[in-house]
Motif scaffolding. Structure first.
Motif, short mmCIF file in Angstrom:
data_model
loop_
_atom_site.label_atom_id
_atom_site.label_comp_id
_atom_site.label_asym_id
_atom_site.label_seq_id
_atom_site.Cartn_x
_atom_site.Cartn_y
_atom_site.Cartn_z
N THR A 130 0.86 -1.18 0.00
CA THR A 130 0.00 0.00 0.00
C THR A 130 0.89 1.23 0.00
O THR A 130 1.74 1.38 0.89
CB THR A 130 -0.93 0.01 1.22
N ILE A 131 0.73 2.08 -0.99
CA ILE A 131 1.63 3.22 -1.19
C ILE A 131 0.87 4.52 -1.04
O ILE A 131 -0.17 4.72 -1.66
CB ILE A 131 2.30 3.15 -2.59
N MET A 132 1.42 5.40 -0.21
CA MET A 132 0.81 6.72 -0.02
C MET A 132 1.38 7.70 -1.03
O MET A 132 2.60 7.74 -1.25
CB MET A 132 1.06 7.21 1.40
N TYR A 133 0.51 8.48 -1.67
CA TYR A 133 0.98 9.45 -2.66
C TYR A 133 0.18 10.74 -2.54
O TYR A 133 -0.94 10.76 -2.02
CB TYR A 133 0.85 8.88 -4.08
N ARG A 134 0.78 11.81 -3.04
CA ARG A 134 0.11 13.12 -3.06
C ARG A 134 -0.29 13.43 -4.50
O ARG A 134 0.57 13.58 -5.37
CB ARG A 134 1.05 14.20 -2.53
N PRO A 135 -1.60 13.51 -4.78
CA PRO A 135 -2.04 13.77 -6.16
C PRO A 135 -1.49 15.09 -6.69
O PRO A 135 -1.33 16.06 -5.95
CB PRO A 135 -3.57 13.81 -6.03
N SER A 136 -1.22 15.12 -7.98
CA SER A 136 -0.75 16.35 -8.61
C SER A 136 -1.89 17.37 -8.68
O SER A 136 -3.07 17.02 -8.78
CB SER A 136 -0.26 16.04 -10.03
N ARG A 137 -1.52 18.64 -8.65
CA ARG A 137 -2.53 19.70 -8.75
C ARG A 137 -3.08 19.82 -10.17
O ARG A 137 -4.17 20.36 -10.38
CB ARG A 137 -1.92 21.04 -8.32
N GLN A 138 -2.33 19.31 -11.14
CA GLN A 138 -2.76 19.36 -12.54
C GLN A 138 -3.45 18.04 -12.87
O GLN A 138 -2.83 16.98 -12.84
CB GLN A 138 -1.56 19.59 -13.45
#
Length: 286
Positions: A130-138
């Motif tokens: 399970t990988i945590m990521y920060r979505p891109s603003r674009q």
């Protein structure tokens, strides 16, 4: 129309051999450095301070080229996962097996260095991750990233409370989770701690999860080899974090520093590691 064109260009680049993709990435990295004053103002001071303080050679053009390869590597890995796995030279895999055998899961810490996107795929070949990521603003870029990162046995969750709950459940089942520890967390989710001689707002999430579940934390790096040759992936288990949160945050940052120093030119120096996120307390003076 412009976004569609960019998507088509990226898709066309991704199907090229890794050698050409990395050459293109290097060229784009140098163009970004030369063409953007704002990019240089972040990149050069951070990189220069670290290499000078550690008496390392100042290789600004190699570092600028590698910054473009950081993205081009990711693009190629997303589009060619099996070929990318074949180009990964894995060291110290026994560290991973020993950590997982304890039955408390594993916290994979993976800085933005080299071909870091190959690391969760290597893990997913053996264990659910399970990988945590920060979505891109674009949105258009986020669509490319989410599509590219999709892979069997890998589950992506956002950097919010729902994502933390997913990660907690994964650890309770003895599975692995992955966190990018060099990202600046949201205000209230971190502690100011020294990172390469300056105060940086540092995530406490891996520390808290490690303590809560008695889970081993393992620092991974994917150092880029020569052009087109792939990556050397190394795993190093960290000592248990201190009970003092401030000491623990410093321990985490030292571990990240050591990972970066294995290939300093390949780190994401254009990222503002020292920014003050909204809602965070003021940093203490150094």
């Amino acid at each position: 129309m412009r976004k569609l064109l960019l998507k088509l260009i990226l898709a066309a680049i991704a199907v090229l051999p890794l050698f050409l993709v990395q050459v293109i990435g290097a060229a784009l990295g140098i163009l970004a450095y030369v063409g953007s004053k704002q990019y240089r103002s972040l990149f050069r001071p951070q990189y220069e301070a670290v290499v000078k303080s550690h008496h390392l050679p100042f290789q600004i053009w190699s570092a600028a080229a590698a910054s473009g390869q950081l993205f081009s590597d990711s693009l190629w890995i997303w589009s060619n996962p099996l070929a990318a796995l074949a180009k990964a030279e894995i060291q110290n895999w026994d560290v991973v097996e020993a950590a997982m055998a304890e039955g408390h899961g594993m916290i994979l810490l993976c800085p933005h260095l080299g071909g870091f996107e190959i690391i969760p795929r290597i893990l997913a070949e053996h264990f659910p991750a399970t990988i945590m990521y920060r979505p891109s603003r674009q949105s258009w870029l986020n669509e490319i990233v989410e599509k590219g990162r999709a892979y069997p046995n890998m589950h992506f969750v956002p950097t919010n409370i729902h994502g933390v709950r997913h990660m907690t459940r994964a650890l309770s089942k003895g599975e692995a989770i992955a966190i990018l520890p060099d990202q600046v967390p949201s205000g209230g989710d971190g502690i100011w701690s020294n990172f390469f001689g300056r105060m940086a707002y540092t995530t406490t999430l891996p520390i808290r999860l490690s303590k809560r579940h008695s889970t081993p934390a393992v620092m991974f790096t994917a150092k880029r080899k020569s052009i087109g040759s792939g990556w050397v992936v190394n795993a190093k288990r960290l000592e248990p974090f201190s009970e003092d949160p401030n000491v623990a945050a410093q321990e985490l940052n030292v571990a990240i520093e050591n990972a970066v120093l294995t290939a300093p030119e390949q780190f994401i120096w254009a990222y503002n590691r020292y920014k003050h996120p909204s809602g965070a307390e003021l940093p203490p003076s150094n």
